[in-house]
Design an enzyme around this catalytic site. Structure first.
Site, PDB file in Angstrom:
ATOM      1  N   GLU A 155       0.889  -1.168   0.000  1.00  0.00           N
ATOM      2  CA  GLU A 155       0.000   0.000   0.000  1.00  0.00           C
ATOM      3  C   GLU A 155       0.920   1.208   0.000  1.00  0.00           C
ATOM      4  O   GLU A 155       1.577   1.485   1.004  1.00  0.00           O
ATOM      5  CB  GLU A 155      -0.883   0.008   1.257  1.00  0.00           C
ATOM      6  CG  GLU A 155      -1.791  -1.200   1.405  1.00  0.00           C
ATOM      7  CD  GLU A 155      -2.897  -1.255   0.379  1.00  0.00           C
ATOM      8  OE1 GLU A 155      -3.136  -0.234  -0.295  1.00  0.00           O
ATOM      9  OE2 GLU A 155      -3.519  -2.318   0.230  1.00  0.00           O
ATOM     10  N   CYS A 183      -3.290   8.422   3.270  1.00  0.00           N
ATOM     11  CA  CYS A 183      -2.938   7.948   1.931  1.00  0.00           C
ATOM     12  C   CYS A 183      -4.116   8.117   0.981  1.00  0.00           C
ATOM     13  O   CYS A 183      -3.935   8.189  -0.234  1.00  0.00           O
ATOM     14  CB  CYS A 183      -2.531   6.489   1.997  1.00  0.00           C
ATOM     15  SG  CYS A 183      -3.765   5.495   2.843  1.00  0.00           S
TER      16      CYS A 183
HETATM   17  P1  NAP Z   1       8.287   4.964   4.698  1.00  0.00           P
HETATM   18  O1  NAP Z   1       9.358   5.929   5.014  1.00  0.00           O
HETATM   19  O2  NAP Z   1       8.399   4.189   3.442  1.00  0.00           O
HETATM   20  O3  NAP Z   1       8.225   3.991   5.947  1.00  0.00           O
HETATM   21  C1  NAP Z   1       7.258   2.992   6.025  1.00  0.00           C
HETATM   22  C2  NAP Z   1       7.753   1.873   6.909  1.00  0.00           C
HETATM   23  O4  NAP Z   1       8.856   1.206   6.290  1.00  0.00           O
HETATM   24  C3  NAP Z   1       8.262   2.335   8.266  1.00  0.00           C
HETATM   25  O5  NAP Z   1       7.868   1.398   9.243  1.00  0.00           O
HETATM   26  C4  NAP Z   1       9.768   2.315   8.085  1.00  0.00           C
HETATM   27  O6  NAP Z   1      10.464   2.183   9.293  1.00  0.00           O
HETATM   28  C5  NAP Z   1       9.928   1.093   7.223  1.00  0.00           C
HETATM   29  N1  NAP Z   1      11.171   1.004   6.469  1.00  0.00           N
HETATM   30  C6  NAP Z   1      11.902   2.011   5.951  1.00  0.00           C
HETATM   31  N2  NAP Z   1      12.962   1.509   5.279  1.00  0.00           N
HETATM   32  C7  NAP Z   1      12.875   0.156   5.376  1.00  0.00           C
HETATM   33  C8  NAP Z   1      13.667  -0.907   4.883  1.00  0.00           C
HETATM   34  N3  NAP Z   1      14.761  -0.710   4.147  1.00  0.00           N
HETATM   35  N4  NAP Z   1      13.300  -2.181   5.197  1.00  0.00           N
HETATM   36  C9  NAP Z   1      12.192  -2.414   5.928  1.00  0.00           C
HETATM   37  N5  NAP Z   1      11.409  -1.420   6.416  1.00  0.00           N
HETATM   38  C10 NAP Z   1      11.738  -0.173   6.136  1.00  0.00           C
HETATM   39  O7  NAP Z   1       6.862   5.641   4.661  1.00  0.00           O
HETATM   40  P2  NAP Z   1       6.215   6.659   5.699  1.00  0.00           P
HETATM   41  O8  NAP Z   1       6.886   7.967   5.470  1.00  0.00           O
HETATM   42  O9  NAP Z   1       6.177   6.081   7.069  1.00  0.00           O
HETATM   43  O10 NAP Z   1       4.714   6.703   5.181  1.00  0.00           O
HETATM   44  C11 NAP Z   1       4.178   7.698   4.344  1.00  0.00           C
HETATM   45  C12 NAP Z   1       3.737   7.096   3.048  1.00  0.00           C
HETATM   46  O11 NAP Z   1       2.883   5.990   3.276  1.00  0.00           O
HETATM   47  C13 NAP Z   1       2.947   8.061   2.183  1.00  0.00           C
HETATM   48  O12 NAP Z   1       3.472   8.068   0.899  1.00  0.00           O
HETATM   49  C14 NAP Z   1       1.547   7.480   2.166  1.00  0.00           C
HETATM   50  O13 NAP Z   1       0.821   7.739   0.996  1.00  0.00           O
HETATM   51  C15 NAP Z   1       1.790   6.038   2.359  1.00  0.00           C
HETATM   52  N6  NAP Z   1       0.628   5.410   2.970  1.00  0.00           N
HETATM   53  C16 NAP Z   1      -0.113   4.550   2.237  1.00  0.00           C
HETATM   54  C17 NAP Z   1      -1.217   3.943   2.797  1.00  0.00           C
HETATM   55  C18 NAP Z   1      -2.055   2.963   2.032  1.00  0.00           C
HETATM   56  O14 NAP Z   1      -2.866   2.269   2.641  1.00  0.00           O
HETATM   57  N7  NAP Z   1      -1.906   2.867   0.741  1.00  0.00           N
HETATM   58  C19 NAP Z   1      -1.557   4.218   4.123  1.00  0.00           C
HETATM   59  C20 NAP Z   1      -0.784   5.109   4.829  1.00  0.00           C
HETATM   60  C21 NAP Z   1       0.323   5.691   4.241  1.00  0.00           C
HETATM   61  P3  NAP Z   1      11.109   3.455  10.026  1.00  0.00           P
HETATM   62  O15 NAP Z   1       9.978   4.379  10.363  1.00  0.00           O
HETATM   63  O16 NAP Z   1      11.757   2.872  11.214  1.00  0.00           O
HETATM   64  O17 NAP Z   1      12.074   4.056   9.042  1.00  0.00           O
END
Ligand code: NAP
Length: 525
Positions: free
Chosen positions: A255, A294
């Site tokens: 997602e 999102c």
């Molecule tokens: P993110 O930076 O990609 O982080 C998401 C998760 O991935 C966090 O738990 C992060 O941990 C983890 N992570 C980061 N690097 C990783 C790696 N190399 N290996 C494994 N895990 C890793 O995203 P975000 O900034 O938290 O979220 C915002 C985005 O999410 C927005 O673009 C939004 O549109 C999207 N979103 C989508 C939905 C949906 O249902 N489609 C819902 C909500 C949000 P850490 O925090 O510890 O770095």
């Protein structure tokens, strides 16, 4: 305080000082998290061995009742979760409700729906398939729960709902869950897991949580595990291409981000119910959770003759919504969750402004109510107007994860379709029109690039569930840049945690194997 991790049926602190979590209004450090030193391979193996076995020994109905127990535990601690949401996410009462109550509602929904699967332990799909001239040799498709673990890597914006909307179907399917919440807001997820573990409503190993870095977690995924990720497209690509995920063909659900549209029909003119419903919804999407959803509306597609009217109506409403410290009475819009998110949103806003003019917001002198702008992570709700259509270089691509949306005038239905499709795959589009010709042409033309399409007219009025509101009974997920994932949709969500296979054999063998199977058609019922 350093938050402990729950793995191998124990609470364990990670090594070192840990990463700090902050109050996004005051900047105060709240708690720290660390996953350093944890044996993640052993943790996953414990979940599979202990949690998986215990869950699969239960029937679907027993697991549904178990979800009801989880919902009760969370309901009883609701006030604590609102407090953590306020302190760690800067959530207003309404914002916290969206996350916390949404989580409880989703659990209750699965607790109710799961009862229908009764005392079964697997699912039988379709009828017998003839494979010989007589019925001496036939085929039967089944779905069995996976023997692995469901690994959830979650985004920061829904620490409560993001956990339980994934956990409810996985646990109902009989698969243990292992959550890695996003670091900036991990506290709420950790507290909820702690409360559920303490209440003893789940078998040992059925739920684990690791806060802080995911470290080498994905190196240890197995063939029967599921990785369900919510977050940015960049991280999604890394997860999808992780060598262990690729080598073991691990099922991955993504997602990701999305530049969702609200689309007004030609009949949605000022004075019409459809126009007013659209204005209200755009404002709600800009302000609830400060636009950190999102599913939020990022682009508003409006017939050119009334596009300025729509923008003016939205701007007038935004002007009446105080932005600031959610502890202050009357404040309607809170901050983003961190200074890093504020910086990312402002950078994205600057990119959108290459294509668009400001109708409301983006005021360099903006002052939040009762907060120090140096410490706090506020972004003023901002509405932009872009008349460049498909020539715009940013507005169809940049998702500002905050209170920012852009109005785009369009000429005819073909152009509205082209704009919506230019998003490259979205979680949701909402349509405001009672014109059957418009709706009948638009919806099928955008359907293959959207997971959910909400059509609102005067007959629906205020009864609609919201553009950005994800209902547990309806599909959530979208194609293309939205990640290609599918979640929820009622019992349909259980399919991801089961493996379909076919058994070919005698009628006696198929009868034997069908004894404990419910009809898989119930998933779509
Ligand atoms: P993110 O930076 O990609 O982080 C998401 C998760 O991935 C966090 O738990 C992060 O941990 C983890 N992570 C980061 N690097 C990783 C790696 N190399 N290996 C494994 N895990 C890793 O995203 P975000 O900034 O938290 O979220 C915002 C985005 O999410 C927005 O673009 C939004 O549109 C999207 N979103 C989508 C939905 C949906 O249902 N489609 C819902 C909500 C949000 P850490 O925090 O510890 O770095």
């Amino acid at each position: 305080m350093k938050l402990a991790n729950h793995i191998c049926g124990q609470w364990l602190e990670g090594r070192g000082e840990g990463l700090p979590l902050h109050d996004p209004v005051s900047g105060e450090q709240l708690v720290t998290v660390s996953s350093d030193g944890l044996d993640l391979a052993a943790a996953l193996e414990f979940s599979r061995r202990e949690g998986g076995a215990a869950l699969r020994a239960m029937t679907y109905a027993a697991r549904a009742a178990m979800l009801g127990g989880v919902a009760e535990v969370l309901q009883a601690k609701r006030a604590d979760y609102f407090d953590i949401s306020l302190r760690n996410s800067g959530a207003t009462e309404a914002d916290a409700g969206f996350d916390v109550d949404g989580a409880i509602f989703t659990l209750k929904s699965y607790a109710r729906a799961g009862k229908v699967l009764g005392a079964a332990r697997c699912l039988r799909e379709g009828g017998r398939v003839a494979l010989a001239k007589t019925d001496v040799f036939q085929g039967q498709h089944f779905l069995v729960p996976l023997s692995g673990v469901a690994i959830f890597i979650n985004a920061f914006n829904f620490p409560a709902w993001g956990l339980w909307e994934k956990a409810a179907p996985a646990l109902l399917a009989g698969v243990p869950v292992f959550v890695k919440p996003a670091t900036p807001t991990a506290w709420l997820a950790q507290r909820m897991v702690a409360d559920v573990v303490e209440a003893g409503v789940l078998p040992t190993g059925a739920i684990s949580i690791v806060c802080g870095s995911a470290r080498e977690l994905l190196d240890h995924v197995g063939e029967c595990d599921v990785v369900s990720f919510t977050g940015s497209a960049d991280t999604a690509a890394r997860i999808r291409n992780h060598p262990a995920v690729v080598a073991r063909s691990v099922r991955v659900n993504i997602e990701a981000d999305s530049v969702n549209s609200a689309i007004l029909g030609p009949d949605a003119v000022p004075g019409s119910a459809e126009f007013d419903l659209a204005v209200k919804e755009v404002v709600r999407e800009l302000t609830v959770k400060a636009g950190q959803k999102c599913t939020a509306i990022r682009r508003v597609l409006v017939p050119a003759p009334v596009a300025r009217d729509l923008a003016a109506a939205v701007a007038a409403r935004l002007a009446g919504m105080p932005v600031g410290n959610p502890r202050t009475a009357g404040v309607r819009v809170g901050p983003l969750v961190s200074k890093a998110q504020q910086a990312a949103a402002l950078e994205g806003l600057a990119r959108l402004r290459e294509d668009a003019e400001v109708v409301y917001g983006a005021d360099p002198g903006f002052m939040p109510v009762d907060a120090d702008p140096q410490q706090a992570a506020f972004v003023q709700p901002t509405l932009l107007f872009c008349d460049k259509g498909l020539a715009a270089r940013q507005v169809h691509d940049v998702e500002v994860f905050g209170p920012v949306a852009t109005v785009l005038p369009y000429g005819d239905v073909a152009e509205a379709v082209a704009f919506a499709r230019r998003g490259g795959g979205s979680l949701v589009a909402s349509v405001y029109s009672a014109d059957p010709a418009f709706v009948g042409a638009l919806v099928p033309a955008i359907a293959d690039l959207h997971g959910r399409i909400m059509v609102v007219d005067a007959s629906v009025g205020a009864n609609h569930t919201g553009h950005g509101n994800v209902m547990p009974t309806c599909l959530h997920g979208g194609p293309g840049r939205a990640g290609g994932g599918e979640e929820l949709g009622g019992l349909r969500a259980l399919a991801m945690y089961h493996r379909r296979h076919v058994v070919q054999g005698s009628a006696a063998v198929l009868d034997l194997l069908s004894r404990e199977a419910a009809d898989a058609a119930l998933l779509g019922a």
